[in-house]
Write a protein that holds these residues in place. Structure first.
Motif, mmCIF file in Angstrom:
data_model
loop_
_atom_site.group_PDB
_atom_site.id
_atom_site.type_symbol
_atom_site.label_atom_id
_atom_site.label_comp_id
_atom_site.label_asym_id
_atom_site.label_seq_id
_atom_site.Cartn_x
_atom_site.Cartn_y
_atom_site.Cartn_z
ATOM 1 N N GLN A 69 2.010 4.385 3.528
ATOM 2 C CA GLN A 69 1.947 4.454 2.071
ATOM 3 C C GLN A 69 2.989 5.428 1.529
ATOM 4 N N SER A 72 6.851 3.652 2.841
ATOM 5 C CA SER A 72 7.264 2.245 2.892
ATOM 6 C C SER A 72 8.220 1.870 1.770
ATOM 7 N N LEU A 96 2.813 -3.946 5.761
ATOM 8 C CA LEU A 96 3.482 -2.918 4.962
ATOM 9 C C LEU A 96 4.897 -2.656 5.460
ATOM 10 N N LYS A 99 8.248 -4.373 3.716
ATOM 11 C CA LYS A 99 8.994 -3.743 2.629
ATOM 12 C C LYS A 99 10.259 -3.062 3.132
ATOM 13 N N SER A 483 2.302 -13.335 5.737
ATOM 14 C CA SER A 483 3.349 -12.343 5.958
ATOM 15 C C SER A 483 4.713 -13.012 5.939
ATOM 16 N N ARG A 512 -3.118 -8.985 -1.591
ATOM 17 C CA ARG A 512 -2.886 -8.973 -0.146
ATOM 18 C C ARG A 512 -2.800 -7.544 0.396
ATOM 19 N N GLU A 513 -1.996 -6.695 -0.258
ATOM 20 C CA GLU A 513 -1.874 -5.315 0.214
ATOM 21 C C GLU A 513 -3.196 -4.585 0.080
ATOM 22 N N SER A 514 -3.917 -4.886 -1.008
ATOM 23 C CA SER A 514 -5.235 -4.275 -1.190
ATOM 24 C C SER A 514 -6.171 -4.669 -0.051
ATOM 25 N N ALA A 516 -5.301 -5.360 2.982
ATOM 26 C CA ALA A 516 -4.902 -4.607 4.167
ATOM 27 C C ALA A 516 -5.472 -3.196 4.118
ATOM 28 N N TYR A 585 -2.689 5.900 -4.709
ATOM 29 C CA TYR A 585 -2.460 4.634 -4.008
ATOM 30 C C TYR A 585 -3.771 4.032 -3.527
ATOM 31 N N MET A 589 -5.929 0.615 -4.618
ATOM 32 C CA MET A 589 -6.139 -0.479 -3.673
ATOM 33 C C MET A 589 -7.615 -0.735 -3.360
#
Length: 615
Positions: A69, A72, A96, A99, A483, A512-514, A516, A585, A589
Motif C-alpha cells: 500500500q 505500489s 497490487l 501497478k 488480473s 477488486r482491490e478492496s 484483495a 487506505y 478499502m
C-alpha cells in the motif's frame, strides 16, 4: 573491494535500497531482465517498511499489505516481456504488483534475425524526510530482481551537495526518458507511470552524484546502451575499438569476467596487436560457455571458472535442503590497464555481440590509477588471495574443459515462442458472468495468430487453462482471479516453460482491490495488526515477525488494544503525520462495520481535519 569472502565487500538487495535513516521512499524507477514477483514484494517491504528483503514479514500478509500500500504507487519496474516467473505461492495481494510492472518487448533486429533483450539492472530512487529534504540514489547491478544465488556485482552512489558535476547525471535522465517511451497507453495507469518517471527525471537533472571514493575520486561515467540517439556507443569505446593500428585499443592488462560470451568478442580481445609489453589477459566465465570458443580464440588468455564444489555448494552441504540451487558467476566486470591508467567497467553487459551492439544495457565506467587498482590486485581479491591458494573459489581451465548445457535446443524454440507471443497485439475484456451470480468471465483476443496446441493460457491464480487461439474465453472466475497477469505454458516433448505475461485488460470491477484487502484484513484482530504496522509500532512489528501473535495476548481482545492505538496515533500525528494518511487506505478499502468501529473512523476524520491531511 571484490573479495567474495569478505563481509565488508558483500552486500544484499535490501542493503542497497533501504532508505537512509529518517527518510522514506518518495519514488523509484527500476529495471531488470527477469522478474520474480515474490522478489518484487520483498523489495516493496524493503522500501515501504525498511525491512530486509528476507524478512519474516514476507510470510505475514498484514505486513505485505502495508508495504505494498505504501509503495505500489511510487515504484515503476520495467522487465523483459516474457521473463516474469510464475509465483510458487500466488496471493490475492499479487494484483497490487500490476501497478508497478511494465513489460518491454523490443522489435526484432533484421541484422540479427532475432529479438534484442531489455537487459539493464538499475534503480533510480528518491527519498524524502519529514522536512521535505530529498536524497537520491543511483544503482547499477548485474543482478536481476529474482532470488537467483549466482555471484553478482553491484554499484551504488548517492546524491551530494558537496560536488558540482550534474553533467554526469544527464545519461541517467536520457535513460529515464527512454523508459517513458516504453510505457504504452495500454499499460495500467500509463499516465501516472509516465508522470512518476518524468517527475523523477526533472528532480535529478540538476543533482550531482558522488563516488566519495579514495580509489576512484569522482572519475566515473554512466553508460546506457541501446536507448536510441542518446545511447552510449560501446562498440566505439577503447575497450572494444579494434581497428587495425588504433593505438587506443592496446593494453598492458585485461580482465574480463562474463557469464556469457560471443566468440567474436573474445577473439578481438585476444588479438596479438592489442598487447603492450608484458601483457596479461585473464578470462573468468562459466564452463558451459567455453564450448563457444576455439583454442586459438584464447591462446593469449588465462581462463578461470568456479570450482564444482562452489557451483554445487548446497548439494555438498546437505541433501535435505528443499530449495537447493546451483550458483555460478553472473557478474559482468571488465578491467583494462594501459600504463598507469586503469579503466573499470561494470553492469549488465555480457561479453557478447548482442549485449555490446543491440541490447538495452546499463554500464558504469570508473577511472583510477595502477597504484590503487590493477589486474593483479583485482584477481587477488576475487581469488581470495594468490591464485594457487586453496581458498581460491576459481580454478584454471581450458577450452577442452567445456561442459555442455543440459538444456536442449528445444527450450530455445519454446523461449522464442514466448518472445513472439509477447509481441502480438492482445487485449482482454472482463464482464459479469450472467450464468453464475457473483462470478466473472474474460474474453481474451490475440490478434492475427493461429491456434497452437503447444501453448496454453490461464488467468492468474486460476486453474482454468485454454489452448492458445485468436479468441479465448474463461468463465466462473472469482473477483481475485481477475488480473493483468496471465500464465503462459509452452510444452514440447519433455520440456515445459511457464511464464507470466501481461495482457491489457479492461472492465475490472471497482471493488477488486478492496476485495484483495478484505481477504487480508478480514476481522478486528487483523485490522488492529494493520494499524500497528501503519503507525510503525516496533514492538508490535517484532511480535508479528516472531510469530508470537497467538501467545502474546496483545491481539486476543482487539478492543483492549484500541486505547493503546489511539495514544500511538496521537503521538504519530505529531512526529510522523504521513503515517496517519496511510491508515486512510484500509479505511477506504474495508467497509465492514464489524471490522472497523465507527468510533475509529470518527477519530481518524478528526486527525485528518486537524492535520489538514487530504483523503
Amino acid at each position: 573491494m571484490f573479495r567474495p569472502d569478505s563481509n565488508r565487500d558483500r552486500t544484499d538487495y535490501s542493503g542497497i535500497l533501504i532508505p537512509p535513516d529518517g527518510y522514506r521512499l518518495d519514488r523509484a524507477v527500476g529495471t531488470t531482465y527477469s522478474l520474480d514477483l515474490e522478489a518484487l514484494t520483498a523489495v516493496a517491504i524493503c522500501l515501504g517498511l525498511s525491512e530486509e528483503t528476507d524478512s519474516k514479514l514476507m510470510q505475514n500478509p498484514i505486513g505485505m499489505l502495508n508495504a505494498l500500500q505504501k509503495v505500489s504507487d511510487k515504484i515503476v519496474l520495467f522487465c523483459e516481456a516474457g521473463q516474469i516467473k510464475v509465483p510458487t505461492k500466488p496471493t490475492a495481494l499479487s494484483i497490487l504488483l500490476e501497478k508497478m510492472v511494465v513489460e518491454v518487448a523490443l522489435p526484432k533486429d533484421r541484422q540479427l534475425g532475432r529479438y534484442p533483450s531489455f537487459h539493464p539492472k538499475t534503480w533510480v530512487l528518491a527519498y524524502v524526510n519529514a522536512d521535505g529534504d530529498k536524497k537520491y540514489r543511483f544503482v547499477v547491478m548485474s543482478r536481476n530482481l529474482t532470488f537467483d544465488r549466482s555471484w553478482d556485482i553491484s554499484f551504488v552512489m548517492d546524491s551530494s551537495k558537496n560536488v558540482k558535476q550534474k553533467k554526469k547525471t544527464q545519461p541517467i535522465c536520457d535513460f529515464l526518458d527512454y523508459l517513458v517511451t516504453n510505457v504504452h497507453n495500454t499499460s495500467n495507469n500509463a499516465g501516472k507511470k509516465r508522470n512518476l518517471i518524468r517527475g523523477l527525471c526533472a528532480d535529478i537533472k540538476d543533482v550531482s552524484f558522488s563516488l566519495d571514493s579514495k580509489i576512484f575520486g569522482e572519475d566515473f561515467e554512466v553508460l546506457p546502451l541501446g536507448i536510441g540517439e542518446n545511447a552510449y556507443q560501446m562498440q566505439d569505446d577503447i575497450l572494444f575499438c579494434t581497428e587495425r593500428g588504433n593505438a587506443n585499443s592496446t593494453f598492458n592488462e585485461l580482465v574480463v569476467m562474463s557469464p556469457f560470451l560471443s566468440e567474436s568478442v573474445i577473439a578481438d580481445f585476444n588479438l596479438t596487436d592489442r598487447a603492450l609489453s608484458d601483457c596479461k589477459r585473464t578470462l573468468i566465465t562459466r564452463r558451459s560457455e567455453l564450448g563457444k570458443l576455439k583454442a586459438s580464440d584464447v591462446d593469449n588468455f588465462t581462463i578461470y571458472a568456479l570450482k564444482d564444489e562452489i557451483i554445487d555448494g548446497e548439494d555438498e552441504i546437505s541433501d535435505e535442503l528443499a530449495d537447493k540451487k546451483k550458483q555460478d558467476i553472473h557478474a559482468k566486470i571488465y578491467l583494462r590497464r594501459k600504463y598507469s591508467d586503469v579503466d573499470l567497467y561494470l553492469g549488465s553487459m555480457n561479453a557478447s555481440y548482442s549485449a555490446i551492439n543491440k541490447n538495452v544495457e546499463m554500464m558504469l565506467w570508473l577511472g583510477t590509477k595502477n597504484m590503487y587498482l590493477n589486474g593483479n590486485k583485482f584477481l587477488e581479491d576475487i581469488f581470495c588471495g594468490p591464485a594457487g591458494d586453496v581458498k581460491n573459489p576459481f580454478e584454471e581451465v581450458t577450452v577442452a574443459d567445456a561442459v555442455l548445457e543440459t538444456e536442449s535446443d528445444n527450450r530455445d524454440l519454446l523461449e522464442q515462442k514466448i518472445k513472439e507471443l509477447c509481441r502480438v497485439k492482445r487485449q482482454a475484456v472482463i464482464q459479469k458472468d450472467s450464468e453464475n451470480a457473483g462470478k466473472y468471465k474474460i474474453a481474451v483476443a490475440f490478434s492475427g495468430i493461429e491456434s497452437d496446441s503447444t501453448i496454453t493460457v490461464s488467468p492468474f491464480n486460476s486453474r482454468q487453462e485454454q489452448t492458445l487461439s485468436e479468441h479465448i474465453e474463461f468463465s466462473e472466475l472469482e473477483i481475485l482471479q481477475l488480473s493483468e497477469f496471465y500464465e503462459i505454458t509452452v510444452r514440447s516433448g519433455d520440456d515445459t516453460i511457464r511464464r507470466i505475461i501481461m495482457i491489457p485488460t479492461s472492465g475490472f470491477p471497482d471493488d477488486r482491490e478492496s476485495a484483495a484487502v478484505n481477504s487480508v484484513v478480514k476481522d478486528r484482530t487483523s485490522f488492529v495488526e494493520y494499524i500497528a504496522f501503519a503507525l510503525g509500532d516496533d514492538y508490535v512489528a517484532s511480535m508479528l515477525e516472531g510469530k508470537q501473535m497467538g501467545e502474546s495476548g496483545f491481539f486476543a481482545n482487539s478492543s483492549d488494544a484500541m486505547p493503546a492505538l489511539y495514544e500511538k496515533m496521537l503521538k504519530t500525528s505529531v512526529e510522523e503525520p504521513e503515517r496517519i494518511k496511510d491508515i486512510g487506505y484500509v479505511l477506504k478499502m474495508v467497509t465492514d462495520k464489524d471490522i472497523i468501529p465507527d468510533e475509529f473512523r470518527e477519530l481518524y476524520e478528526t486527525f485528518c481535519n486537524t492535520l489538514k491531511i487530504r483523503r
